[in-house]
Design a protein around this motif. Structure first.
Motif, PDB file in Angstrom:
ATOM      1  N   THR A  50      15.264 -60.322 -37.103  1.00  0.00           N
ATOM      2  CA  THR A  50      16.214 -59.309 -37.589  1.00  0.00           C
ATOM      3  C   THR A  50      15.493 -58.245 -38.402  1.00  0.00           C
ATOM      4  OG1 THR A  50      17.813 -61.109 -37.737  1.00  0.00           O
ATOM      5  CG2 THR A  50      18.437 -59.058 -38.782  1.00  0.00           C
ATOM      6  N   GLU A  51      14.581 -58.677 -39.285  1.00  0.00           N
ATOM      7  CA  GLU A  51      13.843 -57.736 -40.136  1.00  0.00           C
ATOM      8  C   GLU A  51      12.973 -56.804 -39.274  1.00  0.00           C
ATOM      9  OE1 GLU A  51      14.164 -57.086 -43.143  1.00  0.00           O
ATOM     10  OE2 GLU A  51      14.876 -58.840 -44.243  1.00  0.00           O
ATOM     11  N   LEU A  52      12.295 -57.373 -38.263  1.00  0.00           N
ATOM     12  CA  LEU A  52      11.397 -56.552 -37.446  1.00  0.00           C
ATOM     13  C   LEU A  52      12.179 -55.590 -36.546  1.00  0.00           C
ATOM     14  CD1 LEU A  52       8.419 -58.879 -36.424  1.00  0.00           C
ATOM     15  CD2 LEU A  52       8.772 -57.564 -38.482  1.00  0.00           C
ATOM     16  N   ARG A  53      13.361 -56.015 -36.069  1.00  0.00           N
ATOM     17  CA  ARG A  53      14.229 -55.123 -35.270  1.00  0.00           C
ATOM     18  C   ARG A  53      14.684 -53.928 -36.123  1.00  0.00           C
ATOM     19  NH1 ARG A  53      15.946 -56.704 -30.262  1.00  0.00           N
ATOM     20  NH2 ARG A  53      15.893 -58.933 -29.798  1.00  0.00           N
ATOM     21  N   ALA A  54      14.993 -54.225 -37.389  1.00  0.00           N
ATOM     22  CA  ALA A  54      15.536 -53.195 -38.288  1.00  0.00           C
ATOM     23  C   ALA A  54      14.515 -52.105 -38.622  1.00  0.00           C
ATOM     24  CB  ALA A  54      16.039 -53.863 -39.567  1.00  0.00           C
ATOM     25  N   LEU A  55      13.227 -52.313 -38.250  1.00  0.00           N
ATOM     26  CA  LEU A  55      12.208 -51.291 -38.529  1.00  0.00           C
ATOM     27  C   LEU A  55      12.332 -50.106 -37.566  1.00  0.00           C
ATOM     28  CD1 LEU A  55       9.052 -53.561 -39.118  1.00  0.00           C
ATOM     29  CD2 LEU A  55      10.530 -52.553 -40.844  1.00  0.00           C
ATOM     30  N   SER A  56      12.995 -50.320 -36.421  1.00  0.00           N
ATOM     31  CA  SER A  56      13.144 -49.264 -35.412  1.00  0.00           C
ATOM     32  C   SER A  56      14.076 -48.161 -35.932  1.00  0.00           C
ATOM     33  CB  SER A  56      13.709 -49.890 -34.133  1.00  0.00           C
ATOM     34  OG  SER A  56      14.159 -48.877 -33.263  1.00  0.00           O
ATOM     35  N   PRO A  57      13.757 -46.883 -35.650  1.00  0.00           N
ATOM     36  CA  PRO A  57      14.648 -45.776 -36.091  1.00  0.00           C
ATOM     37  C   PRO A  57      16.066 -45.898 -35.531  1.00  0.00           C
ATOM     38  CG  PRO A  57      12.521 -44.917 -35.418  1.00  0.00           C
ATOM     39  CD  PRO A  57      12.533 -46.357 -35.031  1.00  0.00           C
ATOM     40  N   ASP A  58      16.229 -46.533 -34.354  1.00  0.00           N
ATOM     41  CA  ASP A  58      17.571 -46.707 -33.765  1.00  0.00           C
ATOM     42  C   ASP A  58      18.484 -47.509 -34.689  1.00  0.00           C
ATOM     43  OD1 ASP A  58      16.321 -45.513 -31.693  1.00  0.00           O
ATOM     44  OD2 ASP A  58      16.163 -47.327 -30.436  1.00  0.00           O
ATOM     45  N   LEU A  59      17.879 -48.447 -35.471  1.00  0.00           N
ATOM     46  CA  LEU A  59      18.697 -49.316 -36.343  1.00  0.00           C
ATOM     47  C   LEU A  59      18.511 -48.956 -37.814  1.00  0.00           C
ATOM     48  CD1 LEU A  59      18.025 -52.659 -34.472  1.00  0.00           C
ATOM     49  CD2 LEU A  59      20.213 -51.506 -34.608  1.00  0.00           C
ATOM     50  N   LEU A 105       2.661 -60.065 -35.219  1.00  0.00           N
ATOM     51  CA  LEU A 105       2.218 -58.931 -34.401  1.00  0.00           C
ATOM     52  C   LEU A 105       2.770 -59.049 -32.975  1.00  0.00           C
ATOM     53  CD1 LEU A 105       0.496 -56.355 -34.225  1.00  0.00           C
ATOM     54  CD2 LEU A 105      -1.462 -57.790 -33.646  1.00  0.00           C
ATOM     55  N   ALA A 106       2.726 -60.270 -32.443  1.00  0.00           N
ATOM     56  CA  ALA A 106       3.223 -60.497 -31.073  1.00  0.00           C
ATOM     57  C   ALA A 106       4.700 -60.128 -30.971  1.00  0.00           C
ATOM     58  CB  ALA A 106       3.012 -61.961 -30.687  1.00  0.00           C
ATOM     59  N   LEU A 107       5.493 -60.555 -31.958  1.00  0.00           N
ATOM     60  CA  LEU A 107       6.924 -60.253 -31.943  1.00  0.00           C
ATOM     61  C   LEU A 107       7.167 -58.749 -32.113  1.00  0.00           C
ATOM     62  CD1 LEU A 107       9.850 -61.291 -31.863  1.00  0.00           C
ATOM     63  CD2 LEU A 107       9.729 -61.613 -34.334  1.00  0.00           C
ATOM     64  N   PHE A 108       6.405 -58.106 -32.995  1.00  0.00           N
ATOM     65  CA  PHE A 108       6.540 -56.669 -33.252  1.00  0.00           C
ATOM     66  C   PHE A 108       6.266 -55.871 -31.975  1.00  0.00           C
ATOM     67  CE2 PHE A 108       4.778 -52.573 -34.760  1.00  0.00           C
ATOM     68  CZ  PHE A 108       5.830 -52.151 -35.550  1.00  0.00           C
ATOM     69  N   LEU A 109       5.198 -56.254 -31.279  1.00  0.00           N
ATOM     70  CA  LEU A 109       4.847 -55.555 -30.036  1.00  0.00           C
ATOM     71  C   LEU A 109       5.888 -55.794 -28.950  1.00  0.00           C
ATOM     72  CD1 LEU A 109       0.990 -56.218 -29.962  1.00  0.00           C
ATOM     73  CD2 LEU A 109       2.136 -54.066 -30.492  1.00  0.00           C
ATOM     74  N   LYS A 110       6.413 -57.020 -28.895  1.00  0.00           N
ATOM     75  CA  LYS A 110       7.441 -57.345 -27.904  1.00  0.00           C
ATOM     76  C   LYS A 110       8.690 -56.476 -28.124  1.00  0.00           C
ATOM     77  CE  LYS A 110      10.339 -61.154 -26.323  1.00  0.00           C
ATOM     78  NZ  LYS A 110      10.818 -62.507 -26.589  1.00  0.00           N
ATOM     79  N   LEU A 111       9.063 -56.256 -29.400  1.00  0.00           N
ATOM     80  CA  LEU A 111      10.282 -55.516 -29.720  1.00  0.00           C
ATOM     81  C   LEU A 111      10.091 -53.992 -29.594  1.00  0.00           C
ATOM     82  CD1 LEU A 111      11.435 -57.505 -32.886  1.00  0.00           C
ATOM     83  CD2 LEU A 111      12.457 -57.640 -30.615  1.00  0.00           C
ATOM     84  N   HIS A 112       8.898 -53.472 -29.985  1.00  0.00           N
ATOM     85  CA  HIS A 112       8.744 -52.017 -30.139  1.00  0.00           C
ATOM     86  C   HIS A 112       7.591 -51.426 -29.324  1.00  0.00           C
ATOM     87  CE1 HIS A 112      11.527 -52.583 -33.434  1.00  0.00           C
ATOM     88  NE2 HIS A 112      10.669 -53.343 -34.094  1.00  0.00           N
ATOM     89  N   LEU A 113       7.149 -52.086 -28.272  1.00  0.00           N
ATOM     90  CA  LEU A 113       5.949 -51.630 -27.555  1.00  0.00           C
ATOM     91  C   LEU A 113       6.129 -50.214 -26.981  1.00  0.00           C
ATOM     92  CD1 LEU A 113       3.135 -52.587 -26.814  1.00  0.00           C
ATOM     93  CD2 LEU A 113       4.021 -53.457 -24.667  1.00  0.00           C
ATOM     94  N   ARG A 114       7.261 -49.936 -26.336  1.00  0.00           N
ATOM     95  CA  ARG A 114       7.495 -48.615 -25.724  1.00  0.00           C
ATOM     96  C   ARG A 114       7.530 -47.509 -26.781  1.00  0.00           C
ATOM     97  NH1 ARG A 114      11.959 -49.436 -20.932  1.00  0.00           N
ATOM     98  NH2 ARG A 114      10.544 -50.443 -19.468  1.00  0.00           N
ATOM     99  N   PHE A 115       8.215 -47.813 -27.883  1.00  0.00           N
ATOM    100  CA  PHE A 115       8.350 -46.817 -28.951  1.00  0.00           C
ATOM    101  C   PHE A 115       6.987 -46.492 -29.556  1.00  0.00           C
ATOM    102  CE2 PHE A 115       9.234 -45.477 -33.319  1.00  0.00           C
ATOM    103  CZ  PHE A 115      10.094 -44.415 -33.070  1.00  0.00           C
ATOM    104  N   ILE A 116       6.136 -47.503 -29.722  1.00  0.00           N
ATOM    105  CA  ILE A 116       4.785 -47.305 -30.296  1.00  0.00           C
ATOM    106  C   ILE A 116       3.972 -46.394 -29.382  1.00  0.00           C
ATOM    107  CG2 ILE A 116       2.596 -48.486 -30.889  1.00  0.00           C
ATOM    108  CD1 ILE A 116       4.363 -50.949 -31.655  1.00  0.00           C
TER     109      ILE A 116
END
Length: 896
Positions: free
Chosen positions: A802-811, A842-853
């Motif tokens: 939840t915390e890592l998802r919330a880092l995205s500008p969409d949320l 890092l693995a989870l962060f990349l899985k969630l935000h790879l395209r945006f990065i």
């Protein structure tokens, strides 16, 4: 130095646990009745403390705290137990703790009598003090002239209010009113010292025991003697009257006999001969029961039952230890539960470390068992002297005798049967001395093979013989004529019956082949040996020499591997620890020393008041047992290394050991004082591993796998755990306080809505920034990422996602905060700590935000930096792993 610091500094390895085999000394026992339990208890003094036993089973109930000196008199009332020692008197509550101390006597106290709320005490200067029990004040003091009236006995006659009857060494009696401090009457006496005063079941009538052996039953109201009896065995030591309907009086004597007298027919009824081997110290009939309790200085408490009309007492139950000090002790079997002990009283006994009901006596050594049974112990002319050394083996003890013993100054060695609890079938004696019995030859050392089939017996003439334990037949001897030119001091057989090793007064150590009896090796010793001990499992032979040094010989290489010196007196006994690592020795210099064989150094040393005569380490290594000069007990010391981390360092050459009190007599120590001593002790502290051993090494987090391993598979887990139907709302929901989600439950603070608040939902409120998000923002400014990492460590897998998802500008997140997260991963990799967590996050962060990065150049730049750090760390780690794998495979396969 105080006892407490001595206990702490005295021995690192051993601490006093308890004493075995101590039951009674020369003081009369005290009988108490417990109203609540409806049970009788008997109290006996043992040195500096007293023991409490229930009469029903003679099981020990309590051991009191120790007093500074030996108890000289013991008495008890309904609430307290009084013990006199030196010039002081202590009162114990609950049979254990001292609650009052009475000081005021100028000489040693030897008589005590509790009297209502008061206590009467008499000292050797003939001063009588009456104390108020609660306030500890002196109520009254009476001083007698020692020449005319020396108080030797005192009692309170039943129904005589405030009256005390005093008996004197001159023979006269005085009746005092202690409230008004008046002498009421003087009885002229019977021209002999009064030793005992005892109330009879009849009011006004008192039993008086005299030093001449006379027993007077006297009516003190009319000053009239009702009857007289004469005991032929010397002074009367104790008197008691039956209260269960039989008019019988029992009297004790200094030689251990008890006389029974009929008060109706005024005649001697019967005698109980040898009730004790020493003087009868105490003798009490139980109230309204046909039971008589006796105790004596022979370390025995006995309960006799009178279940035959007009007959003697029959022994119902007893607790007996050695009546003379033990000379040799050994643990009997591998369970460490039983200790075999041979005493100077000629008996062989087994003491249980678990409970006294498992104790047993194997009896007294005798040459003719059947005649000894007929004639009794005292009249046995074939009685053997005390056992000096013995060996025991349990492997065949159910088939035949498993113990062999040699006796002081005797050529004949005896076998004993542990299971039958008696002396065995064989008396082993070599035939070579049959024609010339005047030779002063005696057995000096014995050993039994590990299979239990053979006994090896060494003699003072230098001969060593082998016997079969089952048949008792002679099976050969070592050497053409003699094994040694002088007396043999020690003999041992190894674990596999391959070798026999012997040491003699001719300063030689010889190794023989057990079966063929041929001599394999001779080793010369620097001094005459005193004794030897073989540790069968490790093949180490310890030899104590007459110059107080100890040599350790390895039976495999047949070389001396260690030499220990430091004792300043004859070495009495040695014992190995079960693993063969330590050798523990006792000497006449009163020290008990522990030598570490691998390091070849002295690691522990402490002093005892009386030199230890024998030592035995239990096969499980939990206790060390010791017996001491002039002590009747066996003392157990617990091995501290089994329970806690004990650092053993070699002791310096000038180390001065401190005295430790013997166990069973140790007062309870105050925990606070112990803590202070711990802080001051020079022992090494326990090693505490740091969070990171070295900055160059990669360190993993200590978090459980469930907190980080499943981060990539959360969607699968959620799918799997999805409920089959939506949760049903309860009809009446209970009151609850809302909590914030997380591993540590925290209550959500109630928000108070204002009156003019709009009902339109504000999306900004929904996208509220979490504490982790705020910490990442903060870390961009101060470049310190410890706090956000700490927060992530405390969260569960779902909360992390939840915390890592919330880092995205969409949320509601920001690119700069995502950049901050990547910087945090870089900082973890640089610190080389929590390596596993960095990979998972890092693995989870990349899985969630790879395209945006990929779309953001600043994030791509930071991601490349993280990738470089990651590759560098992984390369160094892989190099280390490869080196270790290579080394391990070499060690496993190479022929070193």
């Amino acid at each position: 130095m105080s006892d407490m610091s001595a206990g702490k500094k005295g021995s690192v390895i051993f601490s006093g646990f308890r004493a075995l085999g101590l039951y009674s000394n020369h003081l009369a026992h005290v009988l108490r009745f417990h109203q609540k339990h409806r049970e009788f208890y008997v109290l006996t003094a043992v040195g500096q403390c007293f023991h409490t036993y229930n009469v029903k089973k003679l099981g020990i109930v309590a051991v009191s705290n120790a007093l500074p000196e030996d108890i000289s008199s013991l008495a008890a009332d309904r609430m307290l137990v009084y013990a006199a020692y030196g010039k002081l008197i202590s009162a114990f509550a609950k049979n254990k703790e001292v609650v009052h101390t009475y000081t005021g006597h100028q000489a040693d106290v030897h008589l005590l009598l509790p009297f209502g709320d008061h206590l009467i005490s008499v000292d050797k200067d003939n001063v009588v003090i009456i104390w108020d029990v609660e306030s500890e004040d002196t109520y009254l003091q009476i001083s007698y002239d020692k020449a005319s009236f020396e108080v030797s006995a005192l009692m309170h006659p039943s129904t005589y209010l405030n009256k005390i009857l005093f008996g004197s060494s001159q023979g006269s009696l005085q009746l005092w009113n202690v409230k008004s401090n008046k002498l009421l009457f003087t009885f002229p006496g019977w021209a002999s010292a009064v030793t005992v005063l005892q109330q009879t079941p009849a009011v006004d009538v008192v039993g008086v025991g005299l030093a001449s052996g006379q027993i007077i039953v006297h009516n003190i109201r009319f000053d009239e003697t009702l009857m007289k009896f004469q005991q032929d065995w010397g002074p009367v030591t104790a008197l008691s009257f039956r209260t269960d309907g039989h008019p019988i009086m029992a009297s004790g004597s200094p030689i251990g006999h008890i006389g029974l007298w009929d008060l109706e027919e005024k005649k001697f009824v019967s005698q109980m001969r040898d009730a004790h081997t020493t003087a009868i110290a105490g003798l009490t009939f139980l109230q309204n029961e046909p039971l008589l309790i006796t105790n004596g200085a022979d370390n025995a408490i006995r309960v006799w039952i009178f279940d035959v009309a007009g007959g003697d007492g029959r022994l119902l139950r007893q607790r007996t230890g050695h009546s003379a000090p033990p000379t040799k002790i050994r643990h009997h079997d591998q369970s460490s539960l039983n200790i075999l002990s041979a005493g100077q009283d000629g008996t062989l006994q087994s003491f249980s470390t678990v409970h006294e009901r498992f104790n047993k006596s194997l009896g007294h050594g005798t040459l003719n068992k059947t005649r000894a049974k007929k004639k009794g112990l005292t009249n046995d002319t074939a009685k053997l002297p005390a056992i000096t050394r013995f060996a025991a083996e349990t492997s065949r003890q159910s088939d035949w005798d498993g113990i062999i013993a040699c006796h002081r100054g005797f050529l004949v060695t005896t076998t004993w049967n542990y299971q039958k609890g008696s002396i065995g079938a064989h008396k082993l004696e070599p035939e070579r001395f049959n024609k010339n019995r005047s030779l002063n030859v005696h057995a000096t050392a014995v050993d039994i093979t590990s299979c239990g089939n053979f006994a090896v017996i060494a003699l003072s003439s230098g001969h060593i013989d082998v016997y079969n334990m089952q048949s008792g037949f002679h099976r050969g001897h070592y050497g053409e004529d003699k094994a040694h030119a002088g007396a043999v001091r020690g003999v041992s057989v190894d674990a596999l019956n391959q070798l026999t090793v012997s040491v003699g007064a001719d300063r030689l150590l010889k190794i023989w082949r057990f079966r063929s009896k041929e001599l394999l090796h001779t080793h010369s010793l620097p001094a005459a040996p005193a004794s030897s001990l073989l540790h069968r499992e490790s093949g180490m032979l310890a030899i104590a020499l007459d110059d107080f040094t100890i040599y350790i010989l390895d039976m495999e290489t047949r070389r001396t591997v260690r030499r220990f010196s430091g004792h300043r007196g004859q070495i009495n006994d040695m014992t190995f620890s079960p693993d063969g690592r330590w050798l523990i020795t006792a000497s006449m210099d009163c020290t008990i020393r522990t030598w570490d064989l691998p390091s070849g150094s002295l690691v522990d040393c402490f002093l005892v008041d009386a030199a230890a005569v024998s030592l035995s380490m239990s096969p499980t290594g939990n206790f060390l047992a010791s017996s001491h000069v002039d002590g009747l007990g066996i003392y157990l010391w617990s091995n501290n290394t089994l329970c806690s981390m004990v650092s053993l360092r070699p002791l310096p050459a000038d180390y001065e050991p401190t005295v430790i009190m013997l166990p069973g007599t140790c007062p309870s120590r105050d925990t606070e004082e112990e803590d202070i001593l711990d802080a001051d002790s020079s022992e090494m502290d326990e090693y505490i591993s740091p969070a990171q051993l070295d900055e160059h090494l990669i360190t993993l987090s200590l978090l459980p796998d469930s907190r980080w391993k499943n981060l990539l598979h959360l969607d699968i887990i959620k799918k799997k755990n999805k409920p089959k139907e939506p949760p049903k709302l309860p009809k009446a929901a209970p009151f609850f306080i809302p909590t914030i989600p997380g591993l540590v439950p925290q209550f959500a603070l109630p928000s108070t809505p204002s009156e003019d608040q709009s009902k339109i939902v504000n999306l900004g409120v929904l996208a509220q920034k979490s504490s982790f998000y705020l910490q990442l923002e903060k870390a961009l400014d101060n470049n310190s990422y410890e706090e956000p990492v700490k927060l992530l460590r405390e969260l569960g897998p779902s909360a992390i996602e939840t915390e890592l998802r919330a880092l995205s500008p969409d949320l509601g997140g920001e690119v700069r905060v995502m950049e901050s997260f990547l910087k945090m991963i870089s900082s973890i990799l640089q610190s080389k700590r929590d390596f596993d967590l960095a990979q998972a996050y890092l693995a989870l962060f990349l899985k969630l935000h790879l395209r945006f990065i990929a779309e953001q150049p600043e994030l791509m730049e930071e991601a490349e930096s993280v990738s470089a750090h990651l590759e560098e760390t992984w390369m160094s780690m892989q190099t280390l792993l490869n080196q270790n794998i290579c080394l391990l495979s070499y060690v496993k396969s190479a022929l070193l």
